[in-house]
Design a protein around this motif. Structure first.
Motif, PDB file in Angstrom:
ATOM      1  N   TYR A  50      11.985 -43.778  -2.161  1.00 46.55           N
ATOM      2  CA  TYR A  50      13.023 -43.505  -3.153  1.00 46.55           C
ATOM      3  C   TYR A  50      12.482 -42.604  -4.265  1.00 46.55           C
ATOM      4  O   TYR A  50      13.126 -41.632  -4.668  1.00 46.55           O
ATOM      5  N   ILE A  51      11.292 -42.916  -4.760  1.00 51.63           N
ATOM      6  CA  ILE A  51      10.667 -42.115  -5.827  1.00 51.63           C
ATOM      7  C   ILE A  51      10.426 -40.687  -5.344  1.00 51.63           C
ATOM      8  O   ILE A  51      10.750 -39.719  -6.045  1.00 51.63           O
ATOM      9  N   LEU A  52       9.865 -40.552  -4.131  1.00 49.37           N
ATOM     10  CA  LEU A  52       9.580 -39.219  -3.596  1.00 49.37           C
ATOM     11  C   LEU A  52      10.862 -38.411  -3.383  1.00 49.37           C
ATOM     12  O   LEU A  52      10.904 -37.210  -3.687  1.00 49.37           O
ATOM     13  N   ARG A  53      11.907 -39.061  -2.907  1.00 44.67           N
ATOM     14  CA  ARG A  53      13.182 -38.358  -2.711  1.00 44.67           C
ATOM     15  C   ARG A  53      13.794 -37.961  -4.052  1.00 44.67           C
ATOM     16  O   ARG A  53      14.371 -36.879  -4.177  1.00 44.67           O
ATOM     17  N   SER A  54      13.642 -38.812  -5.052  1.00 49.60           N
ATOM     18  CA  SER A  54      14.137 -38.500  -6.394  1.00 49.60           C
ATOM     19  C   SER A  54      13.397 -37.294  -6.977  1.00 49.60           C
ATOM     20  O   SER A  54      14.008 -36.386  -7.549  1.00 49.60           O
ATOM     21  N   SER A  56      11.946 -34.969  -5.285  1.00 45.68           N
ATOM     22  CA  SER A  56      12.363 -33.815  -4.500  1.00 45.68           C
ATOM     23  C   SER A  56      13.679 -33.248  -5.045  1.00 45.68           C
ATOM     24  O   SER A  56      13.823 -32.033  -5.174  1.00 45.68           O
ATOM     25  N   GLY A  57      14.594 -34.127  -5.379  1.00 49.25           N
ATOM     26  CA  GLY A  57      15.873 -33.693  -5.948  1.00 49.25           C
ATOM     27  C   GLY A  57      15.695 -32.941  -7.259  1.00 49.25           C
ATOM     28  O   GLY A  57      16.482 -32.060  -7.596  1.00 49.25           O
ATOM     29  N   LYS A  58      14.638 -33.258  -7.980  1.00 48.99           N
ATOM     30  CA  LYS A  58      14.335 -32.578  -9.254  1.00 48.99           C
ATOM     31  C   LYS A  58      13.389 -31.399  -9.051  1.00 48.99           C
ATOM     32  O   LYS A  58      12.978 -30.766 -10.017  1.00 48.99           O
ATOM     33  N   ARG A  59      12.994 -31.147  -7.800  1.00 50.97           N
ATOM     34  CA  ARG A  59      12.064 -30.069  -7.432  1.00 50.97           C
ATOM     35  C   ARG A  59      10.712 -30.223  -8.130  1.00 50.97           C
ATOM     36  O   ARG A  59      10.077 -29.261  -8.532  1.00 50.97           O
ATOM     37  N   LYS A  60      10.254 -31.474  -8.232  1.00 47.71           N
ATOM     38  CA  LYS A  60       8.959 -31.785  -8.860  1.00 47.71           C
ATOM     39  C   LYS A  60       7.902 -32.153  -7.822  1.00 47.71           C
ATOM     40  O   LYS A  60       6.709 -32.068  -8.092  1.00 47.71           O
ATOM     41  N   ALA A  61       8.333 -32.622  -6.656  1.00 47.09           N
ATOM     42  CA  ALA A  61       7.451 -33.015  -5.557  1.00 47.09           C
ATOM     43  C   ALA A  61       8.291 -33.003  -4.283  1.00 47.09           C
ATOM     44  O   ALA A  61       9.517 -33.138  -4.343  1.00 47.09           O
ATOM     45  N   PHE A  62       7.617 -32.835  -3.140  1.00 49.40           N
ATOM     46  CA  PHE A  62       8.318 -32.805  -1.855  1.00 49.40           C
ATOM     47  C   PHE A  62       7.466 -33.527  -0.821  1.00 49.40           C
ATOM     48  O   PHE A  62       6.247 -33.416  -0.832  1.00 49.40           O
ATOM     49  N   ARG A  63       8.134 -34.261   0.080  1.00 48.72           N
ATOM     50  CA  ARG A  63       7.401 -34.955   1.147  1.00 48.72           C
ATOM     51  C   ARG A  63       8.192 -34.832   2.433  1.00 48.72           C
ATOM     52  O   ARG A  63       9.410 -34.998   2.457  1.00 48.72           O
ATOM     53  N   TRP A  64       7.458 -34.543   3.522  1.00 45.76           N
ATOM     54  CA  TRP A  64       8.058 -34.440   4.841  1.00 45.76           C
ATOM     55  C   TRP A  64       7.416 -35.449   5.780  1.00 45.76           C
ATOM     56  O   TRP A  64       6.210 -35.707   5.704  1.00 45.76           O
ATOM     57  N   SER A  65       8.214 -35.981   6.659  1.00 45.34           N
ATOM     58  CA  SER A  65       7.710 -36.835   7.729  1.00 45.34           C
ATOM     59  C   SER A  65       7.161 -35.935   8.825  1.00 45.34           C
ATOM     60  O   SER A  65       7.737 -34.891   9.126  1.00 45.34           O
ATOM     61  N   ILE A  66       6.045 -36.364   9.412  1.00 43.73           N
ATOM     62  CA  ILE A  66       5.454 -35.662  10.548  1.00 43.73           C
ATOM     63  C   ILE A  66       5.839 -36.458  11.787  1.00 43.73           C
ATOM     64  O   ILE A  66       5.466 -37.624  11.923  1.00 43.73           O
ATOM     65  N   LEU A  67       6.594 -35.825  12.673  1.00 49.62           N
ATOM     66  CA  LEU A  67       7.108 -36.507  13.860  1.00 49.62           C
ATOM     67  C   LEU A  67       6.533 -35.888  15.125  1.00 49.62           C
ATOM     68  O   LEU A  67       6.393 -34.664  15.218  1.00 49.62           O
ATOM     69  N   ASP A  68       6.225 -36.729  16.099  1.00 50.98           N
ATOM     70  CA  ASP A  68       5.791 -36.274  17.415  1.00 50.98           C
ATOM     71  C   ASP A  68       6.986 -35.620  18.106  1.00 50.98           C
ATOM     72  O   ASP A  68       8.072 -36.203  18.167  1.00 50.98           O
ATOM     73  N   GLN A  69       6.781 -34.413  18.610  1.00 51.77           N
ATOM     74  CA  GLN A  69       7.849 -33.657  19.269  1.00 51.77           C
ATOM     75  C   GLN A  69       8.440 -34.387  20.471  1.00 51.77           C
ATOM     76  O   GLN A  69       9.634 -34.315  20.714  1.00 51.77           O
ATOM     77  N   ASN A  70       7.595 -35.070  21.235  1.00 48.77           N
ATOM     78  CA  ASN A  70       8.060 -35.687  22.474  1.00 48.77           C
ATOM     79  C   ASN A  70       8.655 -37.068  22.265  1.00 48.77           C
ATOM     80  O   ASN A  70       9.660 -37.413  22.880  1.00 48.77           O
ATOM     81  N   THR A  71       8.025 -37.890  21.421  1.00 49.15           N
ATOM     82  CA  THR A  71       8.449 -39.285  21.279  1.00 49.15           C
ATOM     83  C   THR A  71       9.289 -39.543  20.035  1.00 49.15           C
ATOM     84  O   THR A  71       9.878 -40.608  19.904  1.00 49.15           O
ATOM     85  N   ASN A  72       9.310 -38.581  19.100  1.00 51.52           N
ATOM     86  CA  ASN A  72       9.996 -38.739  17.815  1.00 51.52           C
ATOM     87  C   ASN A  72       9.338 -39.806  16.929  1.00 51.52           C
ATOM     88  O   ASN A  72       9.904 -40.237  15.944  1.00 51.52           O
ATOM     89  N   GLU A  73       8.143 -40.247  17.309  1.00 49.51           N
ATOM     90  CA  GLU A  73       7.414 -41.246  16.528  1.00 49.51           C
ATOM     91  C   GLU A  73       6.887 -40.608  15.250  1.00 49.51           C
ATOM     92  O   GLU A  73       6.423 -39.467  15.248  1.00 49.51           O
ATOM     93  N   LEU A  74       6.950 -41.361  14.161  1.00 49.15           N
ATOM     94  CA  LEU A  74       6.436 -40.893  12.887  1.00 49.15           C
ATOM     95  C   LEU A  74       4.921 -41.074  12.869  1.00 49.15           C
ATOM     96  O   LEU A  74       4.427 -42.182  13.051  1.00 49.15           O
ATOM     97  N   LEU A  75       4.186 -39.977  12.666  1.00 50.68           N
ATOM     98  CA  LEU A  75       2.726 -40.001  12.705  1.00 50.68           C
ATOM     99  C   LEU A  75       2.116 -40.111  11.309  1.00 50.68           C
ATOM    100  O   LEU A  75       0.982 -40.575  11.160  1.00 50.68           O
TER     101      LEU A  75
END
Length: 177
Positions: A50-54, A56-75
């Motif tokens: 929630y904090i990271l998304r907030s 991001s909305g203020k353009r102060k920090a950004f976070r992306w999930s890294i997902l496996d292309q084949n399994t869609n598992e979050l790495l």
């Protein structure tokens, strides 16, 4: 812009990621060199998302999930702990679940992040601050063409004490495709 690599893809961190992130963010080995404590509950993980998304909305920090292309598992995740739009720079942060260490996933994910930041977000400079003992991360940054700029003495409060950090940077004109 391309957010999909050969083995991984990036997408914005979402609330639904808490379930898969909990085992990663609660692992003391994974967070050992990060400026955060291991998550004790899934509620703590949800709060951090929630904090990271907030931010991001203020353009102060950004976070992306890294997902496996084949399994869609979050790495793991990667992104900018701080984003300075006025000066076109950001400080990166990243972590992977232990089963994925040493397999090149983070190098691929960070290349995608750098392409995104330099080409879409207008970055001129990306910084990384690393605890000197984190040799794996230092090796990764060097592999990705980051340059060592020096040691910031007793720079961050981490694990109950002030820690030195090593400062690395990558400039837009130094970016490899």
């Amino acid at each position: 812009m391309k957010r999909i690599g050969e083995r991984v893809r990036l997408r914005e961190l979402e609330e639904k990621d808490a379930e898969q992130l909990y085992p990663i963010w609660s692992d003391p080995e994974v967070v050992r060199y990060l400026n955060m404590q291991a998550a004790g509950t899934i509620t703590e993980v949800r709060s951090m998302i929630y904090i990271l998304r907030s931010l991001s909305g203020k353009r102060k920090a950004f976070r992306w999930s890294i997902l496996d292309q084949n399994t869609n598992e979050l790495l793991g995740t990667c992104g900018f702990n701080e984003w300075d739009e006025e000066n076109s720079r950001g400080e990166i942060g990243y972590e992977l679940g232990m089963p994925y260490w040493g397999q090149g996933y983070m190098a691929e994910a960070l290349q995608l992040l750098f392409n995104l930041s330099f080409r879409e977000m207008g970055a001129n400079r990306i910084e990384a601050k690393v605890v000197p003992d984190n040799l794996s991360s230092i090796g990764l940054l060097k592999k990705l063409n980051f340059r060592y700029e020096g040691r910031l003495r007793k720079y961050e409060w981490m694990n109950g004490k002030f820690q030195d950090v090593e400062l690395f940077s990558l400039l837009k004109e130094e970016m490899r495709d």
